[in-house]
Design a protein around this motif. Structure first.
Motif, PDB file in Angstrom:
ATOM      1  N   GLN A 183       0.829  -1.198   0.000  1.00 24.81           N
ATOM      2  CA  GLN A 183       0.000   0.000   0.000  1.00 24.81           C
ATOM      3  C   GLN A 183       0.868   1.254   0.000  1.00 24.81           C
ATOM      4  O   GLN A 183       1.969   1.254   0.554  1.00 24.81           O
ATOM      5  CB  GLN A 183      -0.908   0.034   1.240  1.00 24.81           C
ATOM      6  N   GLY A 184       0.320   2.303  -0.602  1.00 22.27           N
ATOM      7  CA  GLY A 184       0.942   3.617  -0.540  1.00 22.27           C
ATOM      8  C   GLY A 184       2.367   3.634  -1.061  1.00 22.27           C
ATOM      9  O   GLY A 184       2.699   3.001  -2.072  1.00 22.27           O
ATOM     10  N   GLU A 185       3.242   4.319  -0.331  1.00 21.82           N
ATOM     11  CA  GLU A 185       4.621   4.474  -0.766  1.00 21.82           C
ATOM     12  C   GLU A 185       5.421   3.185  -0.643  1.00 21.82           C
ATOM     13  O   GLU A 185       6.467   3.039  -1.272  1.00 21.82           O
ATOM     14  CB  GLU A 185       5.296   5.581   0.052  1.00 21.82           C
ATOM     15  N   GLN A 186       4.919   2.253   0.190  1.00 16.29           N
ATOM     16  CA  GLN A 186       5.637   0.993   0.350  1.00 16.29           C
ATOM     17  C   GLN A 186       5.412   0.041  -0.824  1.00 16.29           C
ATOM     18  O   GLN A 186       6.190  -0.901  -1.008  1.00 16.29           O
ATOM     19  CB  GLN A 186       5.206   0.306   1.643  1.00 16.29           C
ATOM     20  N   ARG A 187       4.358   0.277  -1.588  1.00 17.94           N
ATOM     21  CA  ARG A 187       4.067  -0.602  -2.709  1.00 17.94           C
ATOM     22  C   ARG A 187       5.071  -0.382  -3.826  1.00 17.94           C
ATOM     23  O   ARG A 187       5.352   0.757  -4.203  1.00 17.94           O
ATOM     24  CB  ARG A 187       2.655  -0.345  -3.239  1.00 17.94           C
TER      25      ARG A 187
END
Length: 307
Positions: A183-187
């Motif tokens: 999710q988000g920036e971790q994806r």
């Protein structure tokens, strides 16, 4: 965040059922020409080759894949490795119409998986729509005679499709509710082709393992190579795999798996039309009534709630 169902999203979600209906019909047509688990492995091997020019960048960053291997292993097993294998096994003893109508139980599985594993409450409209769909499933399983349900004996293919529907519900929820690492920036910056290619890598490994077990222990029929088999193989690899999975992923990410599940219930209509045209397996009257109940479930579930 989920959004209201728009015309564009509805069209996106309506195409995969058509392609998956064709998948069931092709699987039925190839009975006796290729073992079911081998067909599933061949399907995803060819899909991998089609996807590779579009998604190879994901494989060039293996550390991003290895950091998420647990999630991807389960996702690949549910969506690529098991659902399609079970469907090809199901059409050995059941018909495409029956197989696809049984998937109308999908909304119930979606609600159950969402509640048990993702703490997603079920709303009254969803329960009502699921009830209508379940009534359609019961009608087709009883061949139009509800009293037969008391003495109903499902053929192996019907039971396999019930299991497949439950596993697909888990796959859809994992797409809609991924872990923090997705999710988000971790994806990772994977586009649709790269993400699907990664799924095919993991799911294809499960499919290859199952095909190996089939070849060694189950004494399968030999592959009968023909123009029809090759055409069917290319169809299930390109249309029913790459195109359908891409559109399904986009649609589910937009409106959520609970609403998306009801569009899967369009598959029986397409399967009935294709079976009548290609397999000389015309639908019965109870198939039409069952589809009407399923369509009513879509309408009830997708209507916006009153304020």
């Amino acid at each position: 965040m989920q959004h209201r169902l728009s015309v564009r999203t509805a069209l996106l979600l309506a195409v995969p059922p058509l392609l998956w209906a064709g998948n069931a019909v092709v699987g039925r047509a190839l009975v006796g020409s290729v073992p079911p688990l081998t067909l599933n492995a061949m399907r995803w091997a060819l899909a991998f080759l089609f996807l590779l020019p579009l998604g190879w960048r994901a494989l060039s960053r293996p550390h991003e894949i290895l950091a998420r291997w647990k999630y991807l292993t389960v996702l690949g097993a549910l969506g690529v490795g098991s659902y399609n294998a079970l469907q090809y096994m199901a059409v050995q003893t059941s018909t495409p119409i029956n197989v696809t109508l049984i998937t109308a139980s999908m909304p119930l599985w979606m609600l159950a998986v969402g509640f048990l594993f993702f703490k997603e409450p079920a709303h009254r409209r969803q329960l009502a729509g699921a009830g209508l769909s379940l009534a359609g499933v019961a009608l087709v399983l009883s061949h139009g005679h509800p009293e037969r349900l008391l003495a109903l004996r499902l053929v192996p293919g019907d039971l396999l499709m019930l299991l497949a529907a439950a596993l697909w519900a888990g796959y859809s929820w994992m797409l809609a509710r991924p872990p923090a690492s997705m999710q988000g920036e971790q994806r990772p910056q994977w586009n649709w082709a790269e993400f699907l290619l990664v799924q095919v890598v993991f799911g294809g490994a499960w499919a290859a393992l199952a095909a190996g077990v089939e070849q060694v222990f189950l004494d399968p029929v030999p592959i009968v190579w023909s123009a029809g088999f090759i055409a069917g193989w290319f169809y299930v690899a390109l249309a029913a795999s790459i195109v359908a999975y891409w559109l399904w992923g986009v649609g589910v990410a937009t409106v959520g798996p609970a609403i998306g599940a009801f569009f899967i219930n369009l598959t029986p209509l397409f399967a009935a039309l294709l079976s009548a045209a290609l397999l000389a397996e015309p639908p019965r009257w109870y198939h039409a009534v069952a589809f009407a109940l399923i369509a009513a479930g879509i309408v009830v579930t997708s209507r916006p709630a009153r304020r």
